[in-house]
Design an enzyme around this catalytic site. Sequence first.
Site, PDB file in Angstrom:
ATOM      1  N   ARG A  29       0.983  -1.263   0.019  1.00  0.00           N
ATOM      2  CA  ARG A  29       0.042   0.073  -0.019  1.00  0.00           C
ATOM      3  C   ARG A  29       0.880   1.117   0.163  1.00  0.00           C
ATOM      4  O   ARG A  29       1.723   1.533   0.972  1.00  0.00           O
ATOM      5  CB  ARG A  29      -0.795   0.083   1.193  1.00  0.00           C
ATOM      6  CG  ARG A  29      -1.979   1.151   1.533  1.00  0.00           C
ATOM      7  CD  ARG A  29      -2.584   1.248   2.655  1.00  0.00           C
ATOM      8  NE  ARG A  29      -3.401  -0.061   2.841  1.00  0.00           N
ATOM      9  CZ  ARG A  29      -3.698  -0.568   4.102  1.00  0.00           C
ATOM     10  NH1 ARG A  29      -3.657   0.076   5.072  1.00  0.00           N
ATOM     11  NH2 ARG A  29      -4.370  -1.898   4.008  1.00  0.00           N
ATOM     12  N   HIS A  81       1.660  -2.066   5.643  1.00  0.00           N
ATOM     13  CA  HIS A  81       1.642  -2.354   4.394  1.00  0.00           C
ATOM     14  C   HIS A  81       2.459  -1.740   3.398  1.00  0.00           C
ATOM     15  O   HIS A  81       2.925  -2.309   2.268  1.00  0.00           O
ATOM     16  CB  HIS A  81       0.201  -2.168   3.697  1.00  0.00           C
ATOM     17  CG  HIS A  81      -0.896  -2.993   4.551  1.00  0.00           C
ATOM     18  ND1 HIS A  81      -1.265  -4.184   3.572  1.00  0.00           N
ATOM     19  CD2 HIS A  81      -1.708  -2.955   5.306  1.00  0.00           C
ATOM     20  CE1 HIS A  81      -2.345  -4.965   4.249  1.00  0.00           C
ATOM     21  NE2 HIS A  81      -2.587  -4.229   5.486  1.00  0.00           N
ATOM     22  N   ASP A 135      -3.519  -8.271   3.170  1.00  0.00           N
ATOM     23  CA  ASP A 135      -4.847  -8.802   3.994  1.00  0.00           C
ATOM     24  C   ASP A 135      -5.345  -9.776   3.008  1.00  0.00           C
ATOM     25  O   ASP A 135      -5.529  -9.578   1.685  1.00  0.00           O
ATOM     26  CB  ASP A 135      -5.843  -7.375   3.785  1.00  0.00           C
ATOM     27  CG  ASP A 135      -5.369  -6.502   4.946  1.00  0.00           C
ATOM     28  OD1 ASP A 135      -4.641  -6.578   5.550  1.00  0.00           O
ATOM     29  OD2 ASP A 135      -5.527  -5.176   4.473  1.00  0.00           O
ATOM     30  N   GLU A 185      -7.273  -7.883  13.721  1.00  0.00           N
ATOM     31  CA  GLU A 185      -7.772  -8.008  12.300  1.00  0.00           C
ATOM     32  C   GLU A 185      -7.654  -9.300  11.785  1.00  0.00           C
ATOM     33  O   GLU A 185      -6.335  -9.690  11.392  1.00  0.00           O
ATOM     34  CB  GLU A 185      -7.190  -7.007  11.218  1.00  0.00           C
ATOM     35  CG  GLU A 185      -7.430  -5.611  11.718  1.00  0.00           C
ATOM     36  CD  GLU A 185      -6.599  -4.472  10.739  1.00  0.00           C
ATOM     37  OE1 GLU A 185      -6.920  -3.505  11.110  1.00  0.00           O
ATOM     38  OE2 GLU A 185      -5.802  -5.015  10.041  1.00  0.00           O
ATOM     39  N   HIS A 232      -5.406  -9.894   8.351  1.00  0.00           N
ATOM     40  CA  HIS A 232      -3.963  -9.294   8.266  1.00  0.00           C
ATOM     41  C   HIS A 232      -2.738 -10.009   8.747  1.00  0.00           C
ATOM     42  O   HIS A 232      -2.791 -10.626   9.934  1.00  0.00           O
ATOM     43  CB  HIS A 232      -4.253  -7.826   9.387  1.00  0.00           C
ATOM     44  CG  HIS A 232      -3.040  -6.959   9.175  1.00  0.00           C
ATOM     45  ND1 HIS A 232      -3.062  -5.726   8.834  1.00  0.00           N
ATOM     46  CD2 HIS A 232      -1.709  -7.250   9.477  1.00  0.00           C
ATOM     47  CE1 HIS A 232      -2.012  -4.920   8.889  1.00  0.00           C
ATOM     48  NE2 HIS A 232      -1.078  -5.935   9.100  1.00  0.00           N
TER      49      HIS A 232
END
Length: 281
Positions: A119, A164, A171, A253, A256
Site C-alpha cells: 500500500r 503495508h 490482507d 484483524e 491481516h
Amino acid sequence: MPRLAAALRGLAAAAAALIAVAAVPSDAAAGTAPHRPSPSSHPSHDPKAPREFVALRDVDPTIIQEMRYATPHDFMGVPVTGYRAPMCLLTQDAARALHRAQRSFLRRGYSLKVYDCYRPQRAVDHFVRWAEDLGDQRMKAEFYPRVDKSTLFRDGYIAEKSGHSRGSTLDLTLVRLPALPTRPYVPGEPLSSCYGPKAARFPDNGLDMGTGFDCFDTLAHTLDPRIKGTQRAHRLLLKDGMERAGFVNYPYEWWHYTFTPETFPDTYFDFPVARRSLVRH
C-alpha cells in the site's frame, strides 16, 4: 490501522499470539519516516519499486485477487489514491511464502484470496484525509456502524503510517474451491453491516469469518471469544496455514498478516500500485 503506540503493542501481541479484545489498534508500525516523494500526476515522475518487489501473479497466478482499494467498495466509498491497477505487489520473500501457503491450502480444497498487499504512502495519506472529513460517512452502515468516525484516530482504526507500505504485509481470506465470483459493488446501493450474518452482508465468496474484510469492530479481532463454531474454525484454519508459511497475524484483524523477517522493516514506500512501478531501467 492504529497510531504508533497502539501499533507497537499490536505487533508485540501478534508475535506472542496473545488474545486482544479491548481496544482496536491499527496496522501502523514504528520505524523511520515514510519514504514518500510528493505524488505526481505524471507516471514518469513516480518512484519505482526496489528490485525486491514483484507482482504476486508472476509468482502464483492461482491466488485470487480482489483488490478492494482499486474499487469504490471500501470504507471510504471511492478508489484509493495510488491504486492504478487492481494488482497485488509484494516483496519477493513475502510472495514466495504466500505461494507455499497457497500450495498447502489447494491440497485441502481452498484458495487464498488477497484484498490488499503493498500500500503506497499516498494511499495511507488518503485514509487520513478521509478520516478528518467527518461529513463523509457514506460507507458507515457497512464498515463502521458502531464506531463514531470522530474517534477513528483515537481508537486506532486510522493512522499516518501502515506496515503495508513496507511490502511484506497483506490482507486476505480463504475461498472454498471451486470459487464462485463475487459480484461487483454498485455505488449507492443499500449497505449491510459488516458484522451481521454472512447471508445479510455484502456477498463475498470467502469463507464465513464472522465479519467482512475491513470491519471496524472488535468482532474482527482474530480470537474474539464471541466468534465461535464454524466461523472460529475458519479463522484458525487461515491462521495455522499462514503461520506455517512464516507469516504473523495481527490479532486485531483476522485478515491481516506480515511475513517475517520483513525485507524492509523500517522503510515506507510510495510508488503506485501499477505494473509500471516494476519496470527496471
